[in-house]
Scaffold this motif. Structure first.
Motif, PDB file in Angstrom:
ATOM      1  N   ARG A  43       0.851  -1.192   0.000  1.00 48.56           N
ATOM      2  CA  ARG A  43       0.000   0.000   0.000  1.00 48.56           C
ATOM      3  C   ARG A  43       0.887   1.243   0.000  1.00 48.56           C
ATOM      4  NH1 ARG A  43      -1.610  -3.211   3.862  1.00 48.56           N
ATOM      5  NH2 ARG A  43      -0.851  -1.887   5.547  1.00 48.56           N
ATOM      6  N   PHE A  44       0.631   2.113  -0.960  1.00 45.71           N
ATOM      7  CA  PHE A  44       1.307   3.406  -1.000  1.00 45.71           C
ATOM      8  C   PHE A  44       0.312   4.427  -0.477  1.00 45.71           C
ATOM      9  CE2 PHE A  44       3.329   0.985  -4.338  1.00 45.71           C
ATOM     10  CZ  PHE A  44       4.667   1.343  -4.247  1.00 45.71           C
ATOM     11  N   VAL A  45       0.666   5.090   0.591  1.00 44.12           N
ATOM     12  CA  VAL A  45      -0.188   6.158   1.099  1.00 44.12           C
ATOM     13  C   VAL A  45       0.701   7.378   1.289  1.00 44.12           C
ATOM     14  CG1 VAL A  45      -1.808   6.878   2.879  1.00 44.12           C
ATOM     15  CG2 VAL A  45      -1.635   4.465   2.280  1.00 44.12           C
ATOM     16  N   GLY A  46       0.433   8.397   0.459  1.00 40.87           N
ATOM     17  CA  GLY A  46       1.288   9.584   0.510  1.00 40.87           C
ATOM     18  C   GLY A  46       2.716   9.169   0.222  1.00 40.87           C
TER      19      GLY A  46
ATOM     20  N   ARG B 128       4.280   7.950  -6.974  1.00 39.70           N
ATOM     21  CA  ARG B 128       5.180   8.360  -5.889  1.00 39.70           C
ATOM     22  C   ARG B 128       5.829   9.700  -6.213  1.00 39.70           C
ATOM     23  NH1 ARG B 128       5.999   5.578  -0.959  1.00 39.70           N
ATOM     24  NH2 ARG B 128       8.133   6.316  -1.051  1.00 39.70           N
ATOM     25  N   CYS B 129       6.240   9.835  -7.462  1.00 43.39           N
ATOM     26  CA  CYS B 129       6.902  11.079  -7.862  1.00 43.39           C
ATOM     27  C   CYS B 129       5.885  12.225  -7.863  1.00 43.39           C
ATOM     28  CB  CYS B 129       7.539  10.900  -9.237  1.00 43.39           C
ATOM     29  SG  CYS B 129       8.715  12.192  -9.649  1.00 43.39           S
ATOM     30  N   GLU B 138      -4.323   9.624  -5.012  1.00 45.03           N
ATOM     31  CA  GLU B 138      -5.151   8.688  -4.247  1.00 45.03           C
ATOM     32  C   GLU B 138      -4.311   7.471  -3.861  1.00 45.03           C
ATOM     33  OE1 GLU B 138      -8.529   8.118  -6.814  1.00 45.03           O
ATOM     34  OE2 GLU B 138      -8.932  10.276  -6.764  1.00 45.03           O
ATOM     35  N   PRO B 139      -4.607   6.873  -2.705  1.00 42.28           N
ATOM     36  CA  PRO B 139      -3.805   5.727  -2.265  1.00 42.28           C
ATOM     37  C   PRO B 139      -3.750   4.636  -3.344  1.00 42.28           C
ATOM     38  CG  PRO B 139      -5.327   6.398  -0.539  1.00 42.28           C
ATOM     39  CD  PRO B 139      -5.685   7.188  -1.754  1.00 42.28           C
TER      40      PRO B 139
END
Lengths: 309, 246
Positions: A43-46, B128-129, B138-139
């Motif tokens: 999970r990528f959050v921020g 990410r960038c 959004e997540p």
């Protein structure tokens, strides 16, 4: 937690796992053979990343991984997946898992040996050559061509020439022989890399974090990795490198963004240091020659130390 | 001369190659890597020779390159023996990555060792960038399950799930797209962080605060304004080179 991803019988993975056996930190081997029984969530959050692996019912909390060694083989080459074929669920699962794990490895907060973005920098040998020269090493004169006449000119100019792959696909470095010259017209189908043959003694340098291990490799074979195919012997001996050469190895490794690297050098009779390439996932066990000063031990020290890269 | 590196069936690339004919534009297709005449010595890019449209082109005559492919695929090489295609495709990609990296003329975008159009980034990498560029993102969840797996990267340029989107193209310092200025600035920052001269960035809508959807470094040659911006870049660079030479 220290995570090792690869095959348990792979030399470097097995050697590092054995060295880590006595550490107080938990060590988990993410066994590639269990690919089809492995699930992944990332999970990528921020700016953050979190995730977990379920390997045949065992949960690995990726948030608790402080360091990891990424040394997988191509999952698609695993027997069950190869048998299932490219259209199968198994094939897609293996591809997705591999991709997902590399993605996690790029952004995981701990120490990753090595980050995929750094490893990808090694994918093109001529791209590497720029960094090799910038680090202060000599690089053999090289021609990449589809032009048989240009190749012939290059052969005449240098006399002794080798050919090798341009990409990171493993190839056997071989000298161009008369037999090759007779079918030089075949190179029009695909750019082929020719390099002047450099006389000298092969050296392999392993950079493991701040530590350096170096050895000489003596063999009659052009490519000592495949010496047995030519019926040639290989002798590996530990050696001390001059300080300036060590510094160049450190610089090159750092410029490529690597924490661990295997660097192929050759010292010519007149003392010049040529660098051929940098391997971001070195099979260092082939070169272990000093049980008192083992590369696997240094790898274990590095992974135990954690930190970030 | 200008090279447009694209597949043969890329209609936009073919159209722009034709449009820029007066500027010496030529289409360079993967098949051209299987023609005799290429020469490249790493470290001596000015001495290189390319082969495109049946012609041998000294690299010193190039004023620019536009790249519309991430790499050469085995299926791009039907003239080669089936068993050799994967190896040849990897070799050609590694070769082009090095040669294009070293050219002194503008190359849009400069390749990375594994992607000829710029960084070899997935949707998640771009996301990410985008966070670093100040975009609202959004997540992103990546889930790989045992059976009937759902692979990572569920949102990408071909994903029809967003009901609407708004696009910004960053091309050589200029921007194109009818969106709020804050989104344009985010797109520019994203291109800067990625180190690319060209980038398409999609947001969920044109208004401020819209979420980042995806980014794609493949130059949009269908848009005449963008094509003109690229051509201007090549011409400006050429004039600067001439001035420097004088």
């Amino acid at each position: 937690m220290i995570l090792l991803w690869g095959l348990p019988k792979d030399g470097p993975v097995a050697a590092v796992a054995a060295e880590l056996a006595n550490t107080s930190l938990p060590v988990v081997l993410l066994d590639q053979r269990a690919t089809l029984d492995t699930e992944l969530q990332v999970r990528f959050v921020g700016d953050g990343i979190a995730g977990a692996i379920d390997m045949a019912g065992t949960t690995i909390d990726l948030d608790s991984v402080t360091s990891c060694l990424m040394r997988p083989y191509d999952s698609l080459g695993l027997a069950a997946i190869e048998r299932a074929g490219p259209a199968s669920v198994e094939w897609r699962h293996a591809q997705s898992l591999e991709r997902g794990l590399w993605l996690w490895a790029e952004y995981a907060p701990g120490l990753v040996v090595n980050r995929p973005s750094a490893m990808l920098r090694c994918s093109s040998k001529p791209c590497q050559s720029t960094m090799i020269r910038d680090a202060g090493f000599e690089y053999p004169e090289t021609l990449i061509t589809t032009d048989p006449e240009a190749a012939q000119e290059f052969l005449c100019r240098h006399g002794s020439v080798v050919y090798k792959s341009i990409s990171s696909i493993r190839s056997i470095v071989a000298r161009v022989t008369v037999a090759h010259q007779e079918r030089l017209s075949d190179i029009q189908w695909c750019p082929t890399q020719f390099q002047e043959y450099i006389q000298g003694l092969d050296h392999r340098v392993h950079v493991v974090g701040d530590e350096i291990f170096s050895c000489t490799i003596e063999s009659e074979a052009v490519d000592y990795r495949y010496a047995s195919r030519e019926g040639a012997a290989v002798e590996i001996r530990s050696v001390n490198l001059p300080d300036d050469c060590i510094e160049r190895c450190r610089t090159l490794t750092a410029c490529m963004g690597l924490t661990v690297a295997g660097i192929d050098l050759r010292r010519t009779p007149d003392g010049a240091w040529y660098c051929f390439e940098v391997n971001p996932s070195p099979a260092f066990t082939f070169f272990e020659c000093d049980p008192e000063d083992a590369i696997a031990t240094a790898m274990a020290r590095l992974l135990t130390g954690g930190g970030g890269n | 001369m200008i090279l447009v590196l694209a597949r043969k069936d890329d209609a936009d690339a073919a159209a722009v190659s034709s449009l820029w004919k007066a500027q010496g534009a030529l289409a360079l297709a993967p098949e051209d890597l299987s023609r005799p005449g290429w020469r490249y010595e790493p470290g001596r890019p000015e001495a290189a020779i390319a082969v495109a449209g049946g012609r041998r082109i000294p690299a010193r005559l190039l004023r620019g390159v536009v790249t519309r492919i991430a790499g050469i695929h085995p299926q791009d090489l039907p003239r080669l023996a089936a068993a050799d295609r994967s190896y040849a495709a990897a070799e050609m990609t590694a070769f082009l990555a090095a040669w294009l990296s070293e050219l002194s003329c503008p190359v849009i975008n400069r390749p990375s060792p594994t992607c000829l159009m710029g960084p070899s980034w997935s949707f998640e990498d771009w996301s990410r960038c985008a966070v670093r560029a100040g975009c609202r993102v959004e997540p992103v969840h990546v889930t790989v399950r045992r059976a009937g797996c759902q692979g990572p990267g569920q949102l990408h340029p071909n994903d029809p799930s967003p009901t609407r989107s708004a696009m910004v193209a960053v091309a050589c310092g200029k921007t194109f797209g009818d969106v709020d200025g804050s989104l344009t600035a985010q797109a520019q920052r994203l291109a800067g962080l990625a180190g690319v001269e060209y980038l398409n960035v999609a947001f969920r809508g044109p208004e401020a605060g819209s979420s980042f959807l995806w980014a794609d470094p493949r130059p949009d040659l269908f848009n005449p304004q963008i094509a003109t911006a690229l051509l201007d870049r090549f011409q400006t660079s050429n004039e600067e080179s001439l001035e420097a030479a004088v």
